[in-house]
Scaffold this motif. Sequence first.
Motif, PDB file in Angstrom:
ATOM      1  N   ARG A  37      33.598  33.126  42.567  1.00  0.00           N
ATOM      2  CA  ARG A  37      34.018  34.483  42.180  1.00  0.00           C
ATOM      3  C   ARG A  37      35.535  34.646  42.187  1.00  0.00           C
ATOM      4  N   GLU A  38      36.230  33.751  42.900  1.00  0.00           N
ATOM      5  CA  GLU A  38      37.687  33.812  42.944  1.00  0.00           C
ATOM      6  C   GLU A  38      38.320  33.379  41.623  1.00  0.00           C
ATOM      7  N   GLY A  39      37.544  32.724  40.754  1.00  0.00           N
ATOM      8  CA  GLY A  39      38.068  32.229  39.485  1.00  0.00           C
ATOM      9  C   GLY A  39      38.453  33.358  38.542  1.00  0.00           C
ATOM     10  N   ASP A  40      39.511  33.152  37.797  1.00  0.00           N
ATOM     11  CA  ASP A  40      40.018  34.185  36.883  1.00  0.00           C
ATOM     12  C   ASP A  40      38.995  34.587  35.831  1.00  0.00           C
ATOM     13  N   ASP A  41      38.194  33.642  35.349  1.00  0.00           N
ATOM     14  CA  ASP A  41      37.257  33.940  34.274  1.00  0.00           C
ATOM     15  C   ASP A  41      35.808  34.001  34.740  1.00  0.00           C
ATOM     16  N   PHE A  42      35.594  34.280  36.030  1.00  0.00           N
ATOM     17  CA  PHE A  42      34.230  34.273  36.555  1.00  0.00           C
ATOM     18  C   PHE A  42      33.330  35.266  35.829  1.00  0.00           C
ATOM     19  N   GLU A  43      33.806  36.457  35.574  1.00  0.00           N
ATOM     20  CA  GLU A  43      32.974  37.466  34.916  1.00  0.00           C
ATOM     21  C   GLU A  43      32.480  36.982  33.561  1.00  0.00           C
ATOM     22  N   ALA A  44      33.311  36.236  32.846  1.00  0.00           N
ATOM     23  CA  ALA A  44      32.937  35.748  31.519  1.00  0.00           C
ATOM     24  C   ALA A  44      31.905  34.622  31.577  1.00  0.00           C
ATOM     25  N   VAL A  45      31.879  33.887  32.690  1.00  0.00           N
ATOM     26  CA  VAL A  45      30.992  32.716  32.778  1.00  0.00           C
ATOM     27  C   VAL A  45      29.946  32.835  33.892  1.00  0.00           C
ATOM     28  N   LYS A  46      29.846  34.000  34.523  1.00  0.00           N
ATOM     29  CA  LYS A  46      28.963  34.111  35.689  1.00  0.00           C
ATOM     30  C   LYS A  46      27.504  33.835  35.368  1.00  0.00           C
ATOM     31  N   ASP A  47      27.069  34.075  34.134  1.00  0.00           N
ATOM     32  CA  ASP A  47      25.679  33.780  33.780  1.00  0.00           C
ATOM     33  C   ASP A  47      25.392  32.285  33.823  1.00  0.00           C
ATOM     34  N   GLU A  48      26.424  31.476  33.732  1.00  0.00           N
ATOM     35  CA  GLU A  48      26.261  30.020  33.808  1.00  0.00           C
ATOM     36  C   GLU A  48      26.433  29.496  35.229  1.00  0.00           C
ATOM     37  N   SER A  49      26.733  30.376  36.183  1.00  0.00           N
ATOM     38  CA  SER A  49      26.994  29.919  37.551  1.00  0.00           C
ATOM     39  C   SER A  49      25.720  29.636  38.340  1.00  0.00           C
ATOM     40  N   MET A  50      24.574  30.110  37.856  1.00  0.00           N
ATOM     41  CA  MET A  50      23.297  29.840  38.515  1.00  0.00           C
ATOM     42  C   MET A  50      22.225  29.584  37.468  1.00  0.00           C
TER      43      MET A  50
END
Length: 196
Positions: free
Chosen positions: A138-151
Amino acid sequence: RNAEALKFRAGKVLEEVRGLSAQSSLNGEANAWIIKPAGKSRGRGIQVSRSLREILGFVTDVNSHAQSERYIVQKYIEDPLLVNGHKFDLRQWVLVTDLNPLKVWLYEQPYLRFAMEKFDLNSEGDRMSHLCNNCVQREGDDFEAVKDESMWELERFIQHLEEKGQGDLWGRIIKPQISRVSVWAIMSALGVMEGR
């Protein structure tokens, strides 16, 4: 001649090591180790290092908070199974309903958490490449854009394996090993576990 003889002997030793350790191919040659504070969660305090001096300095430094903490230092898997170049961890819930006899239940739907940066063994300090914890990612700058790929759910992982021609990897190797490791981990703590 001496070089050839030495090469031959070294090859024999490596064959013996491979015979003794089924995971020898994962160890790699970079001498990477992961240091984890035993009492913390969410990726706090985790480091990757290749230097024994650095590791010992960190865990024994009397001037730091580290002296009062306990650490787990373990060999870092240098050649992990990756998904599209990214590290992942698999989260598996386990329920223990009895200690004697030991009864362990595994939830049938584990899930995967991904590091959002591509894996690079040479970037020891890059937490986004090495740690899969959601709190870290979540600390990543572009987390919101790629969060669906995080799990990923398990079904998506199995589909990915099938697309790569490794469809049987989950049922034949990964799932049985998770079951064994879960039981072994619980058995290792039986002496300090208390029933409720």
